[in-house]
Design a protein around this motif. Structure first.
Motif, short mmCIF file in Angstrom:
data_model
loop_
_atom_site.label_atom_id
_atom_site.label_comp_id
_atom_site.label_asym_id
_atom_site.label_seq_id
_atom_site.Cartn_x
_atom_site.Cartn_y
_atom_site.Cartn_z
N SER A 8 0.84 -1.19 0.00
CA SER A 8 0.00 0.00 0.00
C SER A 8 0.88 1.24 0.00
O SER A 8 2.09 1.15 0.20
CB SER A 8 -0.88 0.01 1.25
N SER A 9 0.28 2.41 -0.20
CA SER A 9 1.05 3.66 -0.15
C SER A 9 1.72 3.83 1.20
O SER A 9 2.87 4.26 1.29
CB SER A 9 0.13 4.86 -0.43
N GLU A 10 0.99 3.48 2.27
CA GLU A 10 1.56 3.63 3.61
C GLU A 10 2.77 2.72 3.80
O GLU A 10 3.78 3.13 4.38
CB GLU A 10 0.50 3.31 4.67
N GLU A 11 2.69 1.50 3.27
CA GLU A 11 3.82 0.57 3.39
C GLU A 11 5.01 1.04 2.55
O GLU A 11 6.16 0.91 2.96
CB GLU A 11 3.38 -0.83 2.95
N LEU A 12 4.72 1.60 1.40
CA LEU A 12 5.79 2.13 0.57
C LEU A 12 6.54 3.25 1.29
O LEU A 12 7.77 3.26 1.35
CB LEU A 12 5.22 2.66 -0.75
N LEU A 13 5.79 4.18 1.84
CA LEU A 13 6.42 5.33 2.50
C LEU A 13 7.16 4.92 3.76
O LEU A 13 8.21 5.49 4.10
CB LEU A 13 5.37 6.40 2.82
N ALA A 14 6.64 3.93 4.46
CA ALA A 14 7.27 3.49 5.70
C ALA A 14 8.62 2.83 5.45
O ALA A 14 9.46 2.75 6.35
CB ALA A 14 6.35 2.52 6.45
N ALA A 15 8.85 2.36 4.22
CA ALA A 15 10.10 1.66 3.89
C ALA A 15 11.22 2.63 3.51
O ALA A 15 12.32 2.19 3.17
CB ALA A 15 9.86 0.68 2.75
N LEU A 16 10.97 3.93 3.56
CA LEU A 16 11.94 4.93 3.13
C LEU A 16 12.48 5.72 4.32
O LEU A 16 11.81 5.83 5.36
CB LEU A 16 11.30 5.89 2.13
N ASP A 17 13.67 6.30 4.16
CA ASP A 17 14.14 7.21 5.20
C ASP A 17 13.46 8.57 5.00
O ASP A 17 12.70 8.78 4.05
CB ASP A 17 15.68 7.31 5.20
N ASP A 18 13.72 9.51 5.89
CA ASP A 18 12.99 10.78 5.87
C ASP A 18 13.16 11.53 4.55
O ASP A 18 12.19 12.08 4.00
CB ASP A 18 13.44 11.66 7.03
N HIS A 51 3.92 5.16 -5.34
CA HIS A 51 3.02 5.88 -4.43
C HIS A 51 2.04 6.73 -5.23
O HIS A 51 0.84 6.80 -4.89
CB HIS A 51 3.85 6.75 -3.49
N GLY A 52 2.52 7.37 -6.30
CA GLY A 52 1.63 8.18 -7.12
C GLY A 52 0.54 7.35 -7.77
O GLY A 52 -0.63 7.77 -7.84
N VAL A 53 0.90 6.14 -8.22
CA VAL A 53 -0.10 5.25 -8.82
C VAL A 53 -1.06 4.74 -7.76
O VAL A 53 -2.29 4.74 -7.96
CB VAL A 53 0.61 4.07 -9.52
N ARG A 54 -0.53 4.31 -6.60
CA ARG A 54 -1.38 3.78 -5.53
C ARG A 54 -2.39 4.83 -5.04
O ARG A 54 -3.54 4.52 -4.74
CB ARG A 54 -0.53 3.35 -4.34
N SER A 55 -1.92 6.06 -4.94
CA SER A 55 -2.78 7.12 -4.39
C SER A 55 -3.75 7.67 -5.41
O SER A 55 -4.62 8.48 -5.07
CB SER A 55 -1.91 8.26 -3.85
N GLY A 56 -3.60 7.27 -6.68
CA GLY A 56 -4.49 7.77 -7.72
C GLY A 56 -4.03 9.05 -8.36
O GLY A 56 -4.70 9.59 -9.25
N ALA A 57 -2.86 9.56 -7.95
CA ALA A 57 -2.35 10.80 -8.53
C ALA A 57 -1.81 10.58 -9.94
O ALA A 57 -1.80 11.51 -10.75
CB ALA A 57 -1.26 11.39 -7.64
N TYR A 58 -1.33 9.36 -10.22
CA TYR A 58 -0.75 9.06 -11.53
C TYR A 58 -1.51 7.94 -12.21
O TYR A 58 -1.88 6.95 -11.57
CB TYR A 58 0.71 8.59 -11.41
N ASN A 59 -1.73 8.11 -13.51
CA ASN A 59 -2.06 6.99 -14.38
C ASN A 59 -0.73 6.43 -14.85
O ASN A 59 0.07 7.17 -15.46
CB ASN A 59 -2.89 7.48 -15.56
N PRO A 60 -0.41 5.18 -14.58
CA PRO A 60 0.94 4.68 -14.91
C PRO A 60 1.32 4.85 -16.37
O PRO A 60 2.49 5.08 -16.69
CB PRO A 60 0.88 3.20 -14.51
N THR A 61 0.36 4.75 -17.28
CA THR A 61 0.69 4.90 -18.70
C THR A 61 0.98 6.34 -19.08
O THR A 61 1.42 6.60 -20.21
CB THR A 61 -0.46 4.36 -19.57
N ALA A 62 0.74 7.28 -18.18
CA ALA A 62 1.02 8.69 -18.45
C ALA A 62 2.34 9.14 -17.84
O ALA A 62 2.65 10.33 -17.83
CB ALA A 62 -0.13 9.56 -17.90
N VAL A 63 3.11 8.19 -17.32
CA VAL A 63 4.41 8.50 -16.71
C VAL A 63 5.52 8.07 -17.65
O VAL A 63 5.54 6.94 -18.14
CB VAL A 63 4.57 7.77 -15.36
N LEU A 64 6.47 8.97 -17.92
CA LEU A 64 7.65 8.66 -18.72
C LEU A 64 8.88 8.92 -17.87
O LEU A 64 9.16 10.05 -17.47
CB LEU A 64 7.71 9.51 -19.99
#
Length: 681
Positions: A8-18, A51-64
């Motif tokens: 999930s987005s929360e799990e993704l963010l928790a795996a990173l440093d500040d 995180h952008g895809v999980r949160s709905g901010a990004y459509n993955p096919t619109a990312v380059l």
């Protein structure tokens, strides 16, 4: 992460440093990430996309996502798949532009896309002949490089002379600028007559179409709404122009780079787009990634100190690395009599590392020029140490690899449901793979290494993604198109430029002497500064073991005229080749300060060892340095050996000193009190 677990987005963010989390959470608007070597930039940006895809901010096919190499693009796609994100386009500038050009060419220009000329040499030779120039292979190479610089720098034949002079370009292949300008013009004529385009034309033609056809530009901008550019310090003016046209008036751009790793200025790359990014986008967020998860404090300290000595040539955008790994072995500095002795010394050290458990595939020998590789190849062959030269034949072009992929493709249809590791071994056994490597060297061993790399990749995909044979074949086909080769288990030989973006457990930097690093033709301050950054790149490839060496003479019995690189003034621990020796007190202060900065626990151990040594010196009536040198004590304090075998690997600990002082030194490392008694007591 298994294929069945989608974080999930929360799990993704928790795996990173500040700092990495700050990158991942900045989903909209311009963002500049100043990422030092080994700081997890790829992790940060792939998690940002996920995180952008999980949160709905990004459509993955619109990312380059644009990367510097095909290998990096393949790695990014692989990481995104592991995070459960598909559909994101990760490509190099050339691959992305070629895909668009192939799609739009029929409508925008008409007909089929011209054939791409992979090598400029035949065209440059023809243009040179028309100009009446006498050229050889080396001259053609230098002229082709100058033509490439002109094109990626958006310099035309008409303004070449002025622009080249302003850029401080040396006269290519000994030709004056007016001659080169005429050569650039004739090169384009030859290309047109033959109906071909070169790699730079792919970008130039796409730029032209986007500038002239608003409908095409609008379609591209509808397709891609979020952009990421990695290695932004190496972007050329031509690549930046294409990126600007992709963006239009939008600001959804994340750039990642490290000014300290700018090593391609000679090809037209420039860090100014990275350093000027906050001025161009005043609302841009700027995040520094400084926590180094790759290298030990010893390696990080040396890298930082090499850059600190750059003076006014050190950019304010440079990142001071902060080591996160536990302390490791001291960096080794070695001087040899000649190139042959240096190569033999490196081979012997590699053999010792292998005995200590370091895999060959995790060892690299790096050099400034490809001509330095010959002596190293001979020494490794004589020591029966397998190696591969990076920059040779592409992995997926090798005959045994092509044949193996055909066999695996057939097996995917007939062996569906079989466990992948066992199935792959059965299939490749028919192609010559064996569980144990062959005793033979040369082509036989190289063939086995190629097949073994496929076996290892199959094991990895089965474990991490639960891939079946069809999935393995699909992965191989994608990797082949991206030239994303799997790891081969052999010592890597590579130039410093070719090593960029890679890392190993153990790295040997050879030929670290004046005339080689910096290279003799680096005559301007800017060129010398880039050579310093090249050394920094080499140092930061090492995770744990690092050795820097040079040869006093080129040939056996030759005059010992070489000196250590000026970049190591004050860092090279020995009085060698005319370098001034620091006073013992100054040496102790330098080593203590270095340890205190990178390893406080090691600094305290260093002082305890010195106190013990002083007692031994008093009891035996010997000068302290004859017991164990400060360099050796610092190595012990950094490495913290656990037994006599590990202690014996350290520089300055021979068999006699190991027997005399080894048990006491190990006791001090364990924190025990050691009583020193006078001889005969």
């Amino acid at each position: 992460m298994s294929s069945t677990t989608v974080p999930s987005s929360e799990e993704l963010l928790a795996a990173l440093d500040d700092d990495q989390r700050a990158v991942a959470q900045h989903l909209t608007g311009p963002l500049c990430v100043l990422a030092g070597a080994g700081t997890g930039k790829t992790r940060a940006v792939t998690y940002r996309i996920a995180h952008g895809v999980r949160s709905g901010a990004y459509n993955p096919t619109a990312v380059l996502a644009v990367t510097f190499t095909a290998r990096a693009a393949g790695e990014m796609r692989s990481r995104l798949r592991d995070l459960g994100v598909g559909g994101v386009q990760a490509r190099t500038f050339h691959a992305a532009a070629l895909r668009q050009l192939s799609y739009f060419w029929p409508a925008a220009i008409g007909g089929g896309l011209p054939r791409i000329q992979e090598h400029k040499a035949p065209l440059v030779a023809e243009a040179s002949s028309r100009l009446g120039l006498t050229v050889d292979r080396v001259t053609i190479r230098d002229l082709a490089a100058e033509i490439e610089w002109a094109k990626v720098s958006l310099v035309t034949a008409e303004d070449y002379a002025v622009r080249a002079a302003a850029a401080g370009r040396e006269e290519a292949a000994g030709q004056d600028r007016a001659t080169i300008a005429r050569l650039v013009e004739l090169y384009e004529d030859v290309k047109t007559e033959r109906g071909v385009i070169d790699f730079e034309d792919v970008l130039l033609l796409m730029v032209g179409i986007l500038e002239e056809r608003e409908d095409v530009a609008a379609e591209v901008r509808r397709q891609y709404r979020h952009f990421l550019v990695d290695e932004y310090q190496d972007v050329s003016p031509l690549q930046q122009r294409l990126l600007d046209l992709w963006l239009g008036e939008r600001t959804e751009l994340c750039v990642v780079g490290d000014v300290s790793q700018t090593i391609y200025s000679f090809t037209g790359a420039t860090p100014r787009f990275l350093t000027d990014f906050p001025r161009r986008f005043p609302t841009a967020g700027v995040v520094r990634l400084a926590r180094d998860y790759r290298s030990t404090p010893q390696v990080v300290s040396l890298a930082n100190r090499v850059l600190e000595r750059a003076g006014r040539h050190r950019s304010s955008a440079a990142v001071h690395l902060v080591a996160q790994r536990p302390s490791g072995p001291a960096v080794r500095f070695e001087a040899f009599d000649d190139d042959v002795a240096e190569a033999a010394g490196v081979a012997a050290r590699i053999a010792a590392l292998e005995k200590a458990g370091v895999a060959r595939g995790e060892i690299a020998v790096l050099y400034r020029t490809n001509g330095q590789a010959e002596a190293l190849e001979q020494a490794l062959a004589q020591a029966d140490i397998g190696y591969l030269v990076r920059g040779g034949e592409r992995f997926f072009s090798r005959r045994e690899v092509r044949e193996a992929v055909v066999l695996l493709r057939g097996a995917a249809r007939t062996m569906a449901g079989h466990p992948v590791p066992e199935a792959v071994r059965d299939v490749l056994a028919g192609a010559g793979w064996t569980p144990e490597p062959p005793a033979a060297r040369g082509a036989v061993r190289e063939r086995w290494e190629s097949l073994q790399a496929l076996v290892a990749l199959a094991d990895d995909l089965a474990a991490t993604r639960g891939a079946d044979l069809a999935g393995l074949v699909a992965e191989l086909e994608e990797r082949a198109s991206a030239q994303h080769a799997p790891t081969i288990s052999g010592v890597t030989l590579a130039s410093l430029h070719a090593a960029k973006g890679l890392e190993w457990d153990a790295v040997f930097l050879v030929g670290v002497s004046e005339g080689l690093l910096p290279i003799s033709f680096a005559e301007t301050e800017e060129a010398v500064a880039e050579e310093r950054r090249l050394l920094y790149v080499g140092i930061t490839r090492a995770r744990e073991h690092l050795m820097l060496s040079y040869a006093r003479a080129r040939t056996v019995g030759g005059r010992a005229s070489r000196k250590p690189s000026r970049f190591l003034d004050g860092l090279w621990p020995e009085d060698d080749a005319g370098h001034r020796r620091s006073t013992p007190r100054r040496q102790r202060q330098d080593r203590a300060a270095e340890l205190a900065e990178s390893d406080p626990e090691g600094a305290a151990l260093f002082e305890r060892l010195r106190a013990w040594r002083a007692q031994v010196a008093t009891a035996t009536g010997k000068p302290p340095y004859t017991v164990l040198h400060d360099t050796t004590l610092a190595a012990v304090a950094s490495a913290r050996p656990k037994d006599l075998r590990q202690l014996g690997f350290l520089r300055g600990v021979g068999a006699a000193k190991l027997e005399a002082y080894g048990p006491a030194v190990l006791a001090i490392v364990r924190g025990e009190e050691v009583l020193v008694e006078p001889p005969g007591a």
